[in-house]
Design a protein around this motif. Structure first.
Motif, PDB file in Angstrom:
ATOM      1  N   ASN A  93       0.755  -1.217   0.005  1.00 53.86           N
ATOM      2  CA  ASN A  93      -0.489  -0.264   0.333  1.00 53.86           C
ATOM      3  C   ASN A  93       1.035   1.650   0.003  1.00 53.86           C
ATOM      4  OD1 ASN A  93      -2.114  -1.825  -0.122  1.00 53.86           O
ATOM      5  ND2 ASN A  93      -1.989  -2.137   2.690  1.00 53.86           N
ATOM      6  N   VAL A  94       0.575   2.214  -0.547  1.00 54.42           N
ATOM      7  CA  VAL A  94       0.949   3.624  -0.846  1.00 54.42           C
ATOM      8  C   VAL A  94       0.313   4.550  -0.806  1.00 54.42           C
ATOM      9  CG1 VAL A  94       2.149   5.105  -2.001  1.00 54.42           C
ATOM     10  CG2 VAL A  94       2.897   2.785  -1.645  1.00 54.42           C
ATOM     11  N   ALA A  95      -0.155   4.941   0.720  1.00 51.29           N
ATOM     12  CA  ALA A  95      -0.998   5.948   0.644  1.00 51.29           C
ATOM     13  C   ALA A  95      -0.852   7.539  -0.027  1.00 51.29           C
ATOM     14  CB  ALA A  95      -1.528   7.190   1.995  1.00 51.29           C
ATOM     15  N   LEU A  96      -1.311   8.199  -0.957  1.00 52.86           N
ATOM     16  CA  LEU A  96      -0.542   9.823  -1.700  1.00 52.86           C
ATOM     17  C   LEU A  96      -1.266  10.519  -1.288  1.00 52.86           C
ATOM     18  CD1 LEU A  96       0.766  10.526  -3.228  1.00 52.86           C
ATOM     19  CD2 LEU A  96      -0.417  10.012  -5.291  1.00 52.86           C
ATOM     20  N   GLY A  97      -1.071  11.755  -0.480  1.00 46.49           N
ATOM     21  CA  GLY A  97      -1.944  13.054  -0.652  1.00 46.49           C
ATOM     22  C   GLY A  97      -1.048  14.068  -1.671  1.00 46.49           C
ATOM     23  N   ALA A  98      -1.866  15.108  -2.171  1.00 46.55           N
ATOM     24  CA  ALA A  98      -1.922  16.215  -2.171  1.00 46.55           C
ATOM     25  C   ALA A  98      -2.535  17.052  -2.181  1.00 46.55           C
ATOM     26  CB  ALA A  98      -1.362  16.256  -3.840  1.00 46.55           C
ATOM     27  N   PHE A  99      -2.428  18.752  -2.404  1.00 44.45           N
ATOM     28  CA  PHE A  99      -3.230  20.089  -2.075  1.00 44.45           C
ATOM     29  C   PHE A  99      -4.311  19.932  -3.421  1.00 44.45           C
ATOM     30  CE2 PHE A  99       0.974  20.468  -3.528  1.00 44.45           C
ATOM     31  CZ  PHE A  99       0.740  21.324  -5.549  1.00 44.45           C
ATOM     32  N   ALA A 100      -4.911  20.554  -3.315  1.00 44.47           N
ATOM     33  CA  ALA A 100      -5.549  20.478  -4.190  1.00 44.47           C
ATOM     34  C   ALA A 100      -5.441  21.087  -5.651  1.00 44.47           C
ATOM     35  CB  ALA A 100      -6.713  21.556  -3.671  1.00 44.47           C
ATOM     36  N   THR A 101      -5.216  21.570  -6.061  1.00 48.72           N
ATOM     37  CA  THR A 101      -4.140  21.883  -7.197  1.00 48.72           C
ATOM     38  C   THR A 101      -3.401  21.010  -8.161  1.00 48.72           C
ATOM     39  OG1 THR A 101      -2.913  23.501  -6.936  1.00 48.72           O
ATOM     40  CG2 THR A 101      -5.163  23.679  -7.674  1.00 48.72           C
ATOM     41  N   THR A 124      -3.997   4.959  -2.522  1.00 49.85           N
ATOM     42  CA  THR A 124      -4.973   5.794  -2.334  1.00 49.85           C
ATOM     43  C   THR A 124      -4.224   6.523  -1.698  1.00 49.85           C
ATOM     44  OG1 THR A 124      -4.459   5.473   0.045  1.00 49.85           O
ATOM     45  CG2 THR A 124      -6.014   3.668  -0.961  1.00 49.85           C
ATOM     46  N   VAL A 125      -5.490   7.711  -2.457  1.00 42.92           N
ATOM     47  CA  VAL A 125      -5.205   9.172  -2.675  1.00 42.92           C
ATOM     48  C   VAL A 125      -5.912  10.198  -1.645  1.00 42.92           C
ATOM     49  CG1 VAL A 125      -5.732  11.266  -4.077  1.00 42.92           C
ATOM     50  CG2 VAL A 125      -4.184   8.932  -4.708  1.00 42.92           C
ATOM     51  N   VAL A 126      -5.172  11.418  -0.675  1.00 48.54           N
ATOM     52  CA  VAL A 126      -6.289  12.115   0.139  1.00 48.54           C
ATOM     53  C   VAL A 126      -5.780  13.195  -0.216  1.00 48.54           C
ATOM     54  CG1 VAL A 126      -5.811  13.280   2.659  1.00 48.54           C
ATOM     55  CG2 VAL A 126      -6.008  10.159   2.246  1.00 48.54           C
ATOM     56  N   GLU A 127      -6.744  14.207  -0.772  1.00 50.75           N
ATOM     57  CA  GLU A 127      -5.983  15.758  -0.690  1.00 50.75           C
ATOM     58  C   GLU A 127      -6.184  16.406   1.212  1.00 50.75           C
ATOM     59  OE1 GLU A 127      -9.326  19.256  -2.222  1.00 50.75           O
ATOM     60  OE2 GLU A 127      -8.515  17.783  -3.538  1.00 50.75           O
ATOM     61  N   ILE A 128      -5.076  17.392   0.647  1.00 50.06           N
ATOM     62  CA  ILE A 128      -4.624  17.676   1.611  1.00 50.06           C
ATOM     63  C   ILE A 128      -3.853  18.387   1.451  1.00 50.06           C
ATOM     64  CG2 ILE A 128      -3.030  16.260   1.876  1.00 50.06           C
ATOM     65  CD1 ILE A 128      -3.697  15.849   5.075  1.00 50.06           C
ATOM     66  N   ASP A 129      -3.691  20.174   2.787  1.00 45.92           N
ATOM     67  CA  ASP A 129      -3.183  21.293   2.187  1.00 45.92           C
ATOM     68  C   ASP A 129      -1.593  20.703   2.695  1.00 45.92           C
ATOM     69  OD1 ASP A 129      -5.110  22.120   0.842  1.00 45.92           O
ATOM     70  OD2 ASP A 129      -5.729  23.207   3.273  1.00 45.92           O
ATOM     71  N   PRO A 130      -0.536  21.595   1.737  1.00 46.10           N
ATOM     72  CA  PRO A 130       0.267  21.177   2.776  1.00 46.10           C
ATOM     73  C   PRO A 130       1.224  21.087   3.752  1.00 46.10           C
ATOM     74  CG  PRO A 130       0.843  23.029   0.514  1.00 46.10           C
ATOM     75  CD  PRO A 130      -0.656  22.885   0.865  1.00 46.10           C
ATOM     76  N   PRO A 131       0.389  21.882   5.365  1.00 45.55           N
ATOM     77  CA  PRO A 131       1.316  22.091   6.143  1.00 45.55           C
ATOM     78  C   PRO A 131       0.447  20.564   6.725  1.00 45.55           C
ATOM     79  CG  PRO A 131       0.191  23.495   5.590  1.00 45.55           C
ATOM     80  CD  PRO A 131       0.297  22.888   4.327  1.00 45.55           C
ATOM     81  N   GLY A 132      -0.480  20.061   6.974  1.00 50.03           N
ATOM     82  CA  GLY A 132      -1.419  19.295   7.248  1.00 50.03           C
ATOM     83  C   GLY A 132      -0.327  17.626   6.757  1.00 50.03           C
ATOM     84  N   PRO A 154       8.340  30.079   2.971  1.00 51.70           N
ATOM     85  CA  PRO A 154       8.651  28.536   2.417  1.00 51.70           C
ATOM     86  C   PRO A 154       7.322  27.683   3.882  1.00 51.70           C
ATOM     87  CG  PRO A 154      10.180  29.732   4.206  1.00 51.70           C
ATOM     88  CD  PRO A 154       9.011  31.193   3.741  1.00 51.70           C
ATOM     89  N   LEU A 155       7.588  26.452   3.250  1.00 52.54           N
ATOM     90  CA  LEU A 155       6.985  25.288   4.255  1.00 52.54           C
ATOM     91  C   LEU A 155       8.335  25.023   5.333  1.00 52.54           C
ATOM     92  CD1 LEU A 155       4.133  23.670   4.641  1.00 52.54           C
ATOM     93  CD2 LEU A 155       5.346  22.294   3.029  1.00 52.54           C
ATOM     94  N   ALA A 156       8.088  25.221   6.806  1.00 52.62           N
ATOM     95  CA  ALA A 156       8.968  23.985   7.428  1.00 52.62           C
ATOM     96  C   ALA A 156       8.548  22.593   6.872  1.00 52.62           C
ATOM     97  CB  ALA A 156       8.341  24.975   8.794  1.00 52.62           C
ATOM     98  N   MET A 157       9.999  22.079   7.002  1.00 55.51           N
ATOM     99  CA  MET A 157      10.266  21.112   7.069  1.00 55.51           C
ATOM    100  C   MET A 157      10.228  19.775   8.122  1.00 55.51           C
ATOM    101  SD  MET A 157       9.092  18.566   4.222  1.00 55.51           S
ATOM    102  CE  MET A 157       8.562  19.928   3.097  1.00 55.51           C
ATOM    103  N   PRO A 158      10.188  19.150   8.487  1.00 61.39           N
ATOM    104  CA  PRO A 158      10.933  18.367  10.101  1.00 61.39           C
ATOM    105  C   PRO A 158      12.658  17.478   9.004  1.00 61.39           C
ATOM    106  CG  PRO A 158       8.512  18.005  10.117  1.00 61.39           C
ATOM    107  CD  PRO A 158       8.760  18.767   8.896  1.00 61.39           C
ATOM    108  N   ASP A 159      13.310  17.198  10.047  1.00 68.16           N
ATOM    109  CA  ASP A 159      14.127  16.843   9.872  1.00 68.16           C
ATOM    110  C   ASP A 159      14.029  15.038   9.098  1.00 68.16           C
ATOM    111  OD1 ASP A 159      15.639  18.783  10.610  1.00 68.16           O
ATOM    112  OD2 ASP A 159      16.266  18.990  11.945  1.00 68.16           O
TER     113      ASP A 159
END
Length: 307
Positions: A93-101, A124-132, A154-159
């Motif tokens: 399984n691969v759960a894949l997310g992306a912002f609306a556009t 599987t796909v989930v529509e989700i905003d970048p911070p989420g 800029p979007l904060a990115m964990p290490d």
């Protein structure tokens, strides 16, 4: 022996802060999560939850066990990755997310390609905003996500997340065809100071960009119409209402009554693929990242020609 599913339930409560939050994240009912915790208490002969107000909190012993559960779940994930590596092909399984556009402009082609090239892969796909999306990948709710940021927001990115830049999406200023700026080849932020904007809600990356851009002129933006969805913004513009900044990726064809004008400097948002660093060896992650890279390059090339 402690049951892994019960450890997973305890870990989820620790991460999401409540039984309801854990249930939503794991796809179970709250009562099912509570049952798992009750069984875990009997197995360990330890009190794990304490009532506090209307909710519950983890005891000190439960928090220590939840910390151990996090390490156990990481080891299980690594074992799954090793097994997939040995098979030598993307499976599982691969759960894949992306912002609306991104979801609209990229993921249909990405999922289609993966279905053809890797039929043993269940996407599987989930529509989700970048911070989420970043948080969801870090927590393991998503395996891969497409996110974006603007250079001045800029979007904060964990290490512990890996990321790859897969493209750069250009945004245009959209105005009604009878707007005073419709005949201009290019405009600057100073030309837009007193305009009434259509924009996403406060807290969104696009809203943050707009605020920062207009404030650079010494003025506050006049966001008169808070409209999260770009297609709805187009309908306002079609009716002659407001102006908007809209990226090209995933954008529907413009109505005849709406004109795209170049804003200088040209707003550009960077597109990233992100995943957990420790899953980088997983063939399914590599295949998904490759498909995202190919499709994004193809789609962005097409949008630049269609401007």
């Amino acid at each position: 022996m402690i049951d892994l599913a019960r450890l997973r339930a305890l870990h989820a409560i620790a991460v999401y802060g409540s039984v309801n939050g854990a249930a939503e994240a794991l796809g179970y009912t709250p009562s099912a999560i509570s049952q798992q915790l009750n069984k875990l208490e009997r197995e360990t002969q330890t009190t794990l939850l304490e009532r506090r107000g209307r909710g519950v909190v983890l005891t000190d012993a439960a928090q220590a066990l939840a910390d151990t559960a996090a390490e156990v779940l990481k080891l299980v994930e690594q074992a799954e990755i090793q097994l997939e590596e040995q098979r030598g092909k993307p499976v599982g399984n691969v759960a894949l997310g992306a912002f609306a556009t991104g979801c609209r402009g990229l993921l249909p082609s990405v999922v289609s390609e993966l279905m053809v090239e890797h039929p043993a892969l269940d996407v599987t796909v989930v529509e989700i905003d970048p911070p989420g999306a970043v948080t969801a990948v870090q927590r393991g709710e998503l395996d891969v996500a497409v996110v974006h940021d603007w250079q001045i927001a800029p979007l904060a990115m964990p290490d512990d997340l890996a990321r790859e830049v897969i493209g750069e999406d250009v945004a245009d200023l959209l105005v009604p065809a009878d707007h005073r700026l419709a005949g201009r080849k290019a405009v600057t932020a100073e030309d837009l100071v007193h305009e009434r904007w259509l924009c996403q809600p406060p807290g969104s990356i696009c809203h943050d960009w707009l605020v920062a851009t207009v404030r650079s002129t010494g003025h506050e933006p006049r966001v008169s119409y808070v409209v999260p969805e770009y297609q709805s913004q187009l309908e306002f513009l079609r009716a002659g209402i407001g102006i908007a900044l809209m990226p090209r990726l995933g954008r529907a064809p413009l109505p005849d009554t709406v004109v795209a004008v170049t804003l200088e400097p040209v707003p550009r948002r960077r597109l990233f693929t992100v995943w957990r660093e420790r899953t980088s060896r997983r063939p399914a992650i590599k295949a998904t990242a490759d498909a995202l890279r190919r499709v994004t390059t193809r789609v962005l090339d097409a949008t630049s020609r269609a401007r």
